[in-house]
Design a protein around this motif. Sequence first.
Motif, PDB file in Angstrom:
ATOM      1  N   GLU A  38     -11.322  -3.564   8.083  1.00  0.00           N
ATOM      2  CA  GLU A  38     -10.606  -4.381   7.106  1.00  0.00           C
ATOM      3  C   GLU A  38     -10.043  -5.637   7.760  1.00  0.00           C
ATOM      4  O   GLU A  38      -9.615  -5.616   8.914  1.00  0.00           O
ATOM      5  N   ARG A  59      -9.450 -10.469  -0.565  1.00  0.00           N
ATOM      6  CA  ARG A  59      -9.039 -11.532   0.349  1.00  0.00           C
ATOM      7  C   ARG A  59      -9.585 -11.338   1.757  1.00  0.00           C
ATOM      8  O   ARG A  59      -9.727 -12.293   2.509  1.00  0.00           O
ATOM      9  N   GLY A  60      -9.907 -10.096   2.121  1.00  0.00           N
ATOM     10  CA  GLY A  60     -10.481  -9.851   3.433  1.00  0.00           C
ATOM     11  C   GLY A  60     -11.984  -9.664   3.411  1.00  0.00           C
ATOM     12  O   GLY A  60     -12.593  -9.351   4.437  1.00  0.00           O
ATOM     13  N   ARG A  62      -7.700  -2.554  -1.782  1.00  0.00           N
ATOM     14  CA  ARG A  62      -8.195  -3.479  -0.762  1.00  0.00           C
ATOM     15  C   ARG A  62      -9.623  -3.104  -0.373  1.00  0.00           C
ATOM     16  O   ARG A  62      -9.943  -1.932  -0.183  1.00  0.00           O
ATOM     17  N   ASP A 111      -8.744  -6.234  -4.311  1.00  0.00           N
ATOM     18  CA  ASP A 111      -8.227  -7.269  -3.420  1.00  0.00           C
ATOM     19  C   ASP A 111      -9.348  -7.653  -2.459  1.00  0.00           C
ATOM     20  O   ASP A 111      -9.667  -6.918  -1.527  1.00  0.00           O
ATOM     21  N   GLU A 171     -13.064  -3.582   2.198  1.00  0.00           N
ATOM     22  CA  GLU A 171     -13.418  -3.864   3.589  1.00  0.00           C
ATOM     23  C   GLU A 171     -14.074  -5.234   3.734  1.00  0.00           C
ATOM     24  O   GLU A 171     -14.600  -5.803   2.769  1.00  0.00           O
ATOM     25  N   GLN A 207       0.836  -1.189   0.000  1.00  0.00           N
ATOM     26  CA  GLN A 207       0.000   0.000   0.000  1.00  0.00           C
ATOM     27  C   GLN A 207       0.876   1.246   0.000  1.00  0.00           C
ATOM     28  O   GLN A 207       2.075   1.186   0.296  1.00  0.00           O
ATOM     29  N   ASP A 228       0.661  -6.469   6.066  1.00  0.00           N
ATOM     30  CA  ASP A 228       0.043  -5.250   5.538  1.00  0.00           C
ATOM     31  C   ASP A 228      -0.320  -4.276   6.651  1.00  0.00           C
ATOM     32  O   ASP A 228      -0.239  -3.053   6.470  1.00  0.00           O
ATOM     33  N   LEU A 263      -4.067  -2.292  -7.224  1.00  0.00           N
ATOM     34  CA  LEU A 263      -4.847  -3.217  -6.402  1.00  0.00           C
ATOM     35  C   LEU A 263      -5.422  -2.459  -5.208  1.00  0.00           C
ATOM     36  O   LEU A 263      -4.675  -1.941  -4.374  1.00  0.00           O
ATOM     37  N   GLU A 301       1.136  -0.522   7.116  1.00  0.00           N
ATOM     38  CA  GLU A 301       0.296   0.668   7.258  1.00  0.00           C
ATOM     39  C   GLU A 301       0.690   1.488   8.483  1.00  0.00           C
ATOM     40  O   GLU A 301       0.771   2.717   8.427  1.00  0.00           O
ATOM     41  N   HIS A 322      -8.909 -12.941  -5.063  1.00  0.00           N
ATOM     42  CA  HIS A 322      -9.503 -13.500  -3.848  1.00  0.00           C
ATOM     43  C   HIS A 322      -8.782 -14.787  -3.467  1.00  0.00           C
ATOM     44  O   HIS A 322      -7.911 -15.280  -4.200  1.00  0.00           O
ATOM     45  N   LEU A 375      -6.983  -8.099   7.013  1.00  0.00           N
ATOM     46  CA  LEU A 375      -5.776  -8.063   6.194  1.00  0.00           C
ATOM     47  C   LEU A 375      -4.671  -8.861   6.860  1.00  0.00           C
ATOM     48  O   LEU A 375      -4.841  -9.380   7.968  1.00  0.00           O
TER      49      LEU A 375
END
Length: 575
Positions: free
Chosen positions: A553, A71-72, A39, A69, A41, A18, A559, A37, A563, A94, A555
């Motif tokens: 989120e 995945r979360g 992310r 993204d 929520e 990010q 990540d 990409l 952040e 995903h 994650l």
Amino acid sequence: MPDSLFPAASLPVLQGWQAPGALDLHGAFQRAEGWALARIEAFPDPARLKARLHEMSVSLRGGTRLGLDLRGLRDGADHVMAAAREAGVAFLLHTAELPPSLSLLKQANLPRIVAVQDALEAQAAQAGGASALLADALLVRSLGALHLPVLATAEDEAAARRAMEAGALGLQPRSPALLEAEALASFRSRLDGGLGTADQELLRRGPVPLPRLRIRNLDLTYPIFQGGMGIGVSWDRLAGAVAREGCVGLVSAIGTGYHGSATSPQRLGRPDGTEALNPPRTLEGIVRLARERAGGRGAVGVNILCAIEGYEAAVRASVAGGAQLIVSGAGLPLALPDYVGDADVALVPIVSSARALGVICKHWQRRHGRLPDAVVLEGPESGGHQGFSAEACAEAEHTLENLLPAVLAERDKWGAFPVIVAGGVWDRADIERFLAMGAGGVQMGTRFIGTFECDAAPTFKDTILKARAEDIGLMKSPVGMPARGVRTALQARIEAGTAPQVRCVSHCLQPCQNGKGALAAGYCIADRLADAYRGDLENGLFFTGSNGARLRELLSVHDLIEELTQDPGLQRRGA
């Protein structure tokens, strides 16, 4: 996957971190012909999601290489698909195993990149219609027989080279430093061409770095503790992952009889007695597993409540397992140095006042000839049990900002060990604010609940991720002090006297006096916390800090640390 996603005569590059600070990394990747990409929520609000993607699409002049993204993502696949189509999103990313609520994603008329961890997941992704795979560089060679494009995640040039030699079609560099690799020279040139000089430097270095944290014999890359959370919210998976990223990961010592490796005798479906609830050998094994997961980075410690039954045994097991520090509160850990002996382990008491710190320092110095190696100052915004009465939690004098100066002054009477602040710390701005006040670091618990590696059940995480500010508050506890968590139907049942029967099988906390406190409060805290760890929404007790409502989120730990530190790709971690 449609050929249009792959720029001709160019190596496909997928955004792997990010943006630090105000850098428009999505736009920079687009202009460099890479794949941006964004992310999403865990439980996205449809209107807010639509507005965000529309804004990004406009700023990027169309989403031709913008991916989501997912995945979360935990729910709302229909809203995501609608917003993605409207914004012109180019592809979805995903995981291989989708929750039933997200099965609609497989019907999306968009290319889908599936992140896989092994060959079996890759085969399932292929059978499910994946357009491409995202895999670790070491896995690429084993996926060749599937005849799907593979994008390889890599953290260094050697891994990237191996992935390309094994047949990877493109790369997801996990650090800006990897952009210096020969294979990515063309992309790096285009990326720099779309950035000003200041942004190029920001991308390479990140913002002003956070200071390192030195505690006894530990030299930590980032001044961040992950708070210990029991039962089962922070064990080997979470603590090991946090330490691996250059921070302090804390295993919770309470309730290890519920860990998958435990062989504790059971009665009425619960660990039978104190040693079954907190088996020393199991705790020792959990610490060892966390150290293995850390891979020699950061530090793994154990959070041990002074109030638990079997306190001495838990301390000794932590040392035997290789704990590098012990954090101890919920009472004054006056005997802690006795139980640690001459082991080279950092000792970190938790206090809520300057007076408590003074008592500990005086006792430890007189009796043991040593002082704390650090101290955690916990304010009244933390999750779980508080060091203040319910009334005092709301008083201005007890805010973390107002408590810190007095604790620093008391610390200065005894030495220069760092003060770590906890309770309500949320982001990089909070970290900078407390460091500027004199703190040596911060401890954060709630934010780590929203990570893939958090040891709790998905239902536990979902409960926190869905919680609103009005759902989170103080509640009575069998130990006599208030505790903060999510008010679910359980609290109403406790107040109505219809909660599960108090049976006190495990004998968890000394202040409860073998169930007397539980009978007075209307519930057994060990049983209800264990139910939450297992994902029992009806009977579980879900502790979280006051910032739980800001958690949106889901994650990875990597990540999240990225952040918080704003160190792109955690480049300092390996320094």
